[in-house]
Design an enzyme around this catalytic site. Structure first.
Site, PDB file in Angstrom:
ATOM      1  N   LYS A  21       0.807  -1.228   0.000  1.00 60.91           N
ATOM      2  CA  LYS A  21       0.000   0.000   0.000  1.00 60.91           C
ATOM      3  C   LYS A  21       0.843   1.282   0.000  1.00 60.91           C
ATOM      4  O   LYS A  21       0.420   2.295  -0.531  1.00 60.91           O
ATOM      5  CB  LYS A  21      -0.929   0.023   1.214  1.00 60.91           C
ATOM      6  CG  LYS A  21      -2.117  -0.924   1.113  1.00 60.91           C
ATOM      7  CD  LYS A  21      -2.999  -0.770   2.347  1.00 60.91           C
ATOM      8  CE  LYS A  21      -4.268  -1.581   2.251  1.00 60.91           C
ATOM      9  NZ  LYS A  21      -5.189  -1.315   3.350  1.00 60.91           N
ATOM     10  N   ASP A  61     -10.174   3.098   2.211  1.00 62.32           N
ATOM     11  CA  ASP A  61     -10.409   2.469   3.527  1.00 62.32           C
ATOM     12  C   ASP A  61     -11.193   3.387   4.465  1.00 62.32           C
ATOM     13  O   ASP A  61     -12.091   2.935   5.185  1.00 62.32           O
ATOM     14  CB  ASP A  61      -9.074   2.083   4.187  1.00 62.32           C
ATOM     15  CG  ASP A  61      -8.509   0.781   3.641  1.00 62.32           C
ATOM     16  OD1 ASP A  61      -9.289  -0.035   3.114  1.00 62.32           O
ATOM     17  OD2 ASP A  61      -7.286   0.590   3.739  1.00 62.32           O
TER      18      ASP A  61
HETATM   19  N1  NAP Z   1     -11.959  -4.371   7.496  1.00 62.18           N
HETATM   20  C1  NAP Z   1     -11.200  -3.778   6.610  1.00 62.18           C
HETATM   21  O1  NAP Z   1     -11.618  -3.425   5.505  1.00 62.18           O
HETATM   22  C2  NAP Z   1      -9.763  -3.490   6.966  1.00 62.18           C
HETATM   23  C3  NAP Z   1      -9.026  -2.561   6.221  1.00 62.18           C
HETATM   24  C4  NAP Z   1      -7.696  -2.313   6.587  1.00 62.18           C
HETATM   25  C5  NAP Z   1      -7.130  -3.018   7.661  1.00 62.18           C
HETATM   26  N2  NAP Z   1      -7.891  -3.920   8.340  1.00 62.18           N
HETATM   27  C6  NAP Z   1      -7.326  -4.669   9.472  1.00 62.18           C
HETATM   28  O2  NAP Z   1      -6.732  -3.776  10.391  1.00 62.18           O
HETATM   29  C7  NAP Z   1      -5.667  -4.415  11.057  1.00 62.18           C
HETATM   30  C8  NAP Z   1      -4.456  -3.513  11.108  1.00 62.18           C
HETATM   31  O3  NAP Z   1      -3.957  -3.287   9.801  1.00 62.18           O
HETATM   32  P1  NAP Z   1      -2.754  -2.242   9.543  1.00 62.18           P
HETATM   33  O4  NAP Z   1      -2.576  -2.180   8.072  1.00 62.18           O
HETATM   34  O5  NAP Z   1      -2.972  -0.992  10.292  1.00 62.18           O
HETATM   35  O6  NAP Z   1      -1.518  -3.021  10.217  1.00 62.18           O
HETATM   36  P2  NAP Z   1      -0.162  -2.360  10.754  1.00 62.18           P
HETATM   37  O7  NAP Z   1       0.152  -1.081  10.034  1.00 62.18           O
HETATM   38  O8  NAP Z   1       0.834  -3.456  10.752  1.00 62.18           O
HETATM   39  O9  NAP Z   1      -0.487  -1.962  12.293  1.00 62.18           O
HETATM   40  C9  NAP Z   1      -0.741  -2.973  13.240  1.00 62.18           C
HETATM   41  C10 NAP Z   1      -1.256  -2.360  14.530  1.00 62.18           C
HETATM   42  O10 NAP Z   1      -1.583  -3.434  15.424  1.00 62.18           O
HETATM   43  C11 NAP Z   1      -0.811  -3.283  16.628  1.00 62.18           C
HETATM   44  N3  NAP Z   1      -0.417  -4.616  17.128  1.00 62.18           N
HETATM   45  C12 NAP Z   1      -0.006  -5.674  16.390  1.00 62.18           C
HETATM   46  N4  NAP Z   1       0.275  -6.720  17.212  1.00 62.18           N
HETATM   47  C13 NAP Z   1       0.023  -6.294  18.491  1.00 62.18           C
HETATM   48  C14 NAP Z   1       0.113  -6.912  19.771  1.00 62.18           C
HETATM   49  N5  NAP Z   1       0.524  -8.181  19.923  1.00 62.18           N
HETATM   50  N6  NAP Z   1      -0.229  -6.180  20.860  1.00 62.18           N
HETATM   51  C15 NAP Z   1      -0.662  -4.898  20.742  1.00 62.18           C
HETATM   52  N7  NAP Z   1      -0.758  -4.252  19.532  1.00 62.18           N
HETATM   53  C16 NAP Z   1      -0.420  -4.947  18.428  1.00 62.18           C
HETATM   54  C17 NAP Z   1       0.407  -2.482  16.231  1.00 62.18           C
HETATM   55  O11 NAP Z   1       0.962  -1.882  17.391  1.00 62.18           O
HETATM   56  P3  NAP Z   1       2.479  -1.335  17.376  1.00 62.18           P
HETATM   57  O12 NAP Z   1       2.466  -0.010  16.670  1.00 62.18           O
HETATM   58  O13 NAP Z   1       2.807  -1.201  18.823  1.00 62.18           O
HETATM   59  O14 NAP Z   1       3.303  -2.368  16.670  1.00 62.18           O
HETATM   60  C18 NAP Z   1      -0.247  -1.485  15.260  1.00 62.18           C
HETATM   61  O15 NAP Z   1      -0.915  -0.475  15.965  1.00 62.18           O
HETATM   62  C19 NAP Z   1      -5.409  -5.727  10.298  1.00 62.18           C
HETATM   63  O16 NAP Z   1      -5.971  -6.781  11.047  1.00 62.18           O
HETATM   64  C20 NAP Z   1      -6.162  -5.554   9.017  1.00 62.18           C
HETATM   65  O17 NAP Z   1      -6.656  -6.791   8.519  1.00 62.18           O
HETATM   66  C21 NAP Z   1      -9.190  -4.164   8.031  1.00 62.18           C
END
Ligand code: NAP
Length: 302
Positions: A83, A119
């Site tokens: 992305k 999104d």
């Molecule tokens: N429904 C939809 O259409 C849609 C669209 C987009 C994304 N999503 C979902 O949103 C989620 C996040 O996506 P993203 O692109 O933002 O991912 P990302 O950029 O990798 O960010 C991940 C986030 O999760 C936190 N995290 C991960 N593991 C953790 C743990 N063990 N304990 C506490 N915090 C944790 C991270 O915290 P840190 O900063 O501390 O690492 C960060 O805030 C995914 O599950 C994705 O599938 C859904």
């Protein structure tokens, strides 16, 4: 159109010399539900196009983007991990996508590749349609500070959210996000809050007590993980959205529902961002409710 081998989508027999190609770039991509919902919508709208998955590894991204031009592919969605990297390969980037720093939809306009991020619009659509929630003047707690959170902040602040609290495991990441957005949205107050694996602190409890909306934007819950939250503190009238979705529901949705909160998972957002992408490609509104129904059928049937 017919179904082939039980697979819903445009049947091979219906592909003609004029059929257009849409798709999704991701690594991995086999798990993606976008082909199911986009093909259902294309079929329902009677549009002569097919939507296919493309497994694109990071080192292949420049070649895959060049192929969009060479093959005249109509457009694609872009998912993890491309992305952000894809932005450098485009001719034009829409304002919100530039602000968020990520693109999830490409439109090929006569060889000119334009990038969008749908999104945030998808989230707003789910909040409105599934929870009856609009952000103007409201107090919102977001769990996380990653890419999905950036899209959420941009959309919610642009629609007049009064206060946004970001609770993240890594506080510097949340601070960087606030530093980036605060000057763009002077009408929204921002706070950062610790989200600790050992249990949430007083600051998060206080924020939840005044919240109108709680959204999980972390990846916690994908594998059934619980998120440590002081649930009794959450304002009784607050509504809850989990961007994560999984067969059988997420722990966050279950906990919130048990406490009487109105709840939605990430399927509504997934459908909403897909509907916005559909409109960008085809120039017409998506058929009402088709994508969400297809997703529900897929997740509930197995
Ligand atoms: N429904 C939809 O259409 C849609 C669209 C987009 C994304 N999503 C979902 O949103 C989620 C996040 O996506 P993203 O692109 O933002 O991912 P990302 O950029 O990798 O960010 C991940 C986030 O999760 C936190 N995290 C991960 N593991 C953790 C743990 N063990 N304990 C506490 N915090 C944790 C991270 O915290 P840190 O900063 O501390 O690492 C960060 O805030 C995914 O599950 C994705 O599938 C859904």
């Amino acid at each position: 159109m017919t179904d082939v081998g039980g697979v819903q989508g445009q049947a091979f027999a219906d592909i003609s010399g004029k059929t257009r190609i849409l798709g999704i770039f991701g690594d991995p991509v086999a798990h993606s539900l976008s082909p199911l919902m986009q093909n259902a919508a294309l079929r329902a709208a009677g549009i002569d196009a097919v939507y296919v998955p493309f497994h694109v590894r990071p080192e292949q991204l420049p070649g895959a983007v060049a192929a969009l031009r060479a093959l005249g592919i109509w457009g694609v969605n872009v998912t993890v991990p491309h992305k952000e990297a894809v932005m450098a390969l485009l001719d034009e980037i829409d304002g919100p996508a530039r602000l968020i720093g990520a693109v999830n939809t490409l439109v090929n306009r006569d060889g000119r590749l334009c990038g969008y991020n749908t999104d945030g619009e998808g989230l707003l659509e789910s909040l409105r349609g599934d929870l009856g929630f609009t952000p103007a003047g409201r107090r919102i707690v977001l769990l996380g500070a990653g890419g999905a959170c950036r899209a959420a902040v941009a959309a919610l602040a642009a629609r007049g959210a009064a206060w946004i609290g970001l609770a993240n495991r890594s506080l510097p990441r949340a601070q960087a996000l606030v530093n980036h957005f605060a000057s763009h949205f002077p009408g929204t107050a921002f706070a950062i809050l610790p989200l600790s694996p050992r249990g949430a602190g007083d600051e998060l409890a206080q924020a939840l007590a005044g919240a109108d909306l709680l959204v999980n934007t972390t990846s916690l819950g994908l594998r059934g993980e619980e998120i440590p939250l002081p649930w009794p503190a959450l304002a009784p009238g607050a509504v809850v959205c989990d961007m994560v979705y999984r067969r059988g529901g997420t722990p966050l949705c279950r906990s919130a529902r048990e406490r009487g909160h109105l709840v939605t998972d990430g399927l509504g957002m997934l459908a909403g961002q897909g509907e916005r992408a559909f409109s960008l490609w085809t120039g017409q509104p998506p058929p009402f409710g088709v994508m969400k129904s297809r997703l529900l059928a897929e997740l509930n049937d197995k």
